[in-house]
Design a protein around this motif. Structure first.
Motif, PDB file in Angstrom:
ATOM      1  N   VAL A 106       0.891  -1.170   0.000  1.00 25.17           N
ATOM      2  CA  VAL A 106       0.000   0.000   0.000  1.00 25.17           C
ATOM      3  C   VAL A 106       0.920   1.209   0.000  1.00 25.17           C
ATOM      4  O   VAL A 106       1.439   1.622   1.031  1.00 25.17           O
ATOM      5  CB  VAL A 106      -0.948  -0.010   1.223  1.00 25.17           C
ATOM      6  CG1 VAL A 106      -1.765   1.273   1.272  1.00 25.17           C
ATOM      7  CG2 VAL A 106      -1.849  -1.231   1.179  1.00 25.17           C
ATOM      8  N   ASN A 107       1.164   1.746  -1.189  1.00 28.05           N
ATOM      9  CA  ASN A 107       2.216   2.751  -1.353  1.00 28.05           C
ATOM     10  C   ASN A 107       1.703   4.176  -1.549  1.00 28.05           C
ATOM     11  O   ASN A 107       2.427   5.029  -2.048  1.00 28.05           O
ATOM     12  CB  ASN A 107       3.114   2.357  -2.526  1.00 28.05           C
ATOM     13  CG  ASN A 107       2.335   2.201  -3.813  1.00 28.05           C
ATOM     14  OD1 ASN A 107       1.145   2.507  -3.866  1.00 28.05           O
ATOM     15  ND2 ASN A 107       3.000   1.723  -4.850  1.00 28.05           N
ATOM     16  N   ALA A 108       0.453   4.424  -1.161  1.00 25.87           N
ATOM     17  CA  ALA A 108      -0.103   5.764  -1.314  1.00 25.87           C
ATOM     18  C   ALA A 108      -1.283   5.949  -0.361  1.00 25.87           C
ATOM     19  O   ALA A 108      -1.826   4.979   0.159  1.00 25.87           O
ATOM     20  CB  ALA A 108      -0.570   5.973  -2.751  1.00 25.87           C
ATOM     21  N   SER A 109      -1.672   7.185  -0.185  1.00 25.58           N
ATOM     22  CA  SER A 109      -2.891   7.460   0.577  1.00 25.58           C
ATOM     23  C   SER A 109      -4.081   7.334  -0.354  1.00 25.58           C
ATOM     24  O   SER A 109      -3.941   7.383  -1.585  1.00 25.58           O
ATOM     25  CB  SER A 109      -2.834   8.860   1.190  1.00 25.58           C
ATOM     26  OG  SER A 109      -2.777   9.829   0.166  1.00 25.58           O
ATOM     27  N   LEU A 111      -6.097   4.702  -0.778  1.00 26.50           N
ATOM     28  CA  LEU A 111      -6.367   3.379  -1.334  1.00 26.50           C
ATOM     29  C   LEU A 111      -7.364   2.634  -0.454  1.00 26.50           C
ATOM     30  O   LEU A 111      -7.184   2.549   0.764  1.00 26.50           O
ATOM     31  CB  LEU A 111      -5.076   2.567  -1.451  1.00 26.50           C
ATOM     32  CG  LEU A 111      -4.006   3.155  -2.366  1.00 26.50           C
ATOM     33  CD1 LEU A 111      -2.756   2.283  -2.350  1.00 26.50           C
ATOM     34  CD2 LEU A 111      -4.536   3.314  -3.781  1.00 26.50           C
ATOM     35  N   SER A 138      -6.453   3.946   3.250  1.00 23.45           N
ATOM     36  CA  SER A 138      -5.130   4.372   3.717  1.00 23.45           C
ATOM     37  C   SER A 138      -5.069   5.899   3.733  1.00 23.45           C
ATOM     38  O   SER A 138      -5.609   6.565   2.857  1.00 23.45           O
ATOM     39  CB  SER A 138      -4.032   3.815   2.808  1.00 23.45           C
ATOM     40  OG  SER A 138      -4.160   4.322   1.490  1.00 23.45           O
ATOM     41  N   GLU A 140      -1.936   7.244   4.279  1.00 21.04           N
ATOM     42  CA  GLU A 140      -0.534   7.446   3.933  1.00 21.04           C
ATOM     43  C   GLU A 140       0.000   6.141   3.357  1.00 21.04           C
ATOM     44  O   GLU A 140      -0.653   5.097   3.454  1.00 21.04           O
ATOM     45  CB  GLU A 140       0.283   7.830   5.171  1.00 21.04           C
ATOM     46  CG  GLU A 140       0.317   6.749   6.238  1.00 21.04           C
ATOM     47  CD  GLU A 140       1.024   7.180   7.515  1.00 21.04           C
ATOM     48  OE1 GLU A 140       1.474   8.340   7.606  1.00 21.04           O
ATOM     49  OE2 GLU A 140       1.131   6.349   8.423  1.00 21.04           O
ATOM     50  N   ALA A 141       1.183   6.180   2.778  1.00 19.88           N
ATOM     51  CA  ALA A 141       1.839   4.966   2.304  1.00 19.88           C
ATOM     52  C   ALA A 141       2.310   4.165   3.512  1.00 19.88           C
ATOM     53  O   ALA A 141       2.739   4.741   4.517  1.00 19.88           O
ATOM     54  CB  ALA A 141       3.029   5.323   1.417  1.00 19.88           C
TER      55      ALA A 141
END
Length: 158
Positions: A106-109, A111, A138, A140-141
């Motif tokens: 999960v590499n971003a806000s 999602l 999410s 943040e990442a």
């Protein structure tokens, strides 16, 4: 334990001693419920209803959310205290949680999250094969398999 009627939108305030306090951190805008735990639960774990129980005990008892290939529809929130079998655990059923168990992928806000076949108690970004609804988003990442999240909650008083 939860309040849904409070709406105070100031970002900072002062206590009676003149010390500046971070109001959003104090209020958190979240709903917390206490459940019976039926197994080991770690702070930050996503938890689900324990349908192995009988009758109404199924909705007051939680376990670490199982990894389900198409998403776990029984997820009710994120544990903010540790739990052991036979004890209690506090769970954010709606609102802000800091440091929830979220896969580094999960590499971003922004999602949508679901607990699917990746790992028990850990959320990942929802994919087309997931048929369970998202349990949160999410903010943040993820780093170190942890991220700040917003738990969606179900119904008006989740």
């Amino acid at each position: 334990m939860g309040r849904s009627g409070l709406s105070y939108l100031e970002k900072t305030s002062q206590d009676v001693f003149g010390t500046t306090i971070d109001t959003p951190a104090a209020l958190d805008r979240r709903t917390v419920k206490r459940f019976h735990a039926n197994g080991a639960i770690t702070i930050g774990d996503w938890v689900s209803l324990d349908v192995a129980q009988t009758h109404s005990a199924r909705v007051i008892t939680v376990i670490e959310a199982a990894a389900v290939a198409t998403g776990n529809p029984l997820v009710v929130g994120v544990a903010i205290t540790t739990g052991v079998a036979g004890g209690f655990v506090d769970v954010v059923t709606r609102g802000y949680v800091e440091g929830a168990s979220v896969a580094n992928a999960v590499n971003a806000s922004g999602l949508a999250l679901v607990v699917d076949g990746t790992a028990a108690g850990q959320a990942v970004a929802i994919v087309a094969a997931d048929i369970a609804p998202p349990c949160g988003v999410s903010l943040e990442a993820a780093a170190g398999n942890l991220a700040d999240v917003f738990v969606y909650g179900l119904g008006s008083d989740s």
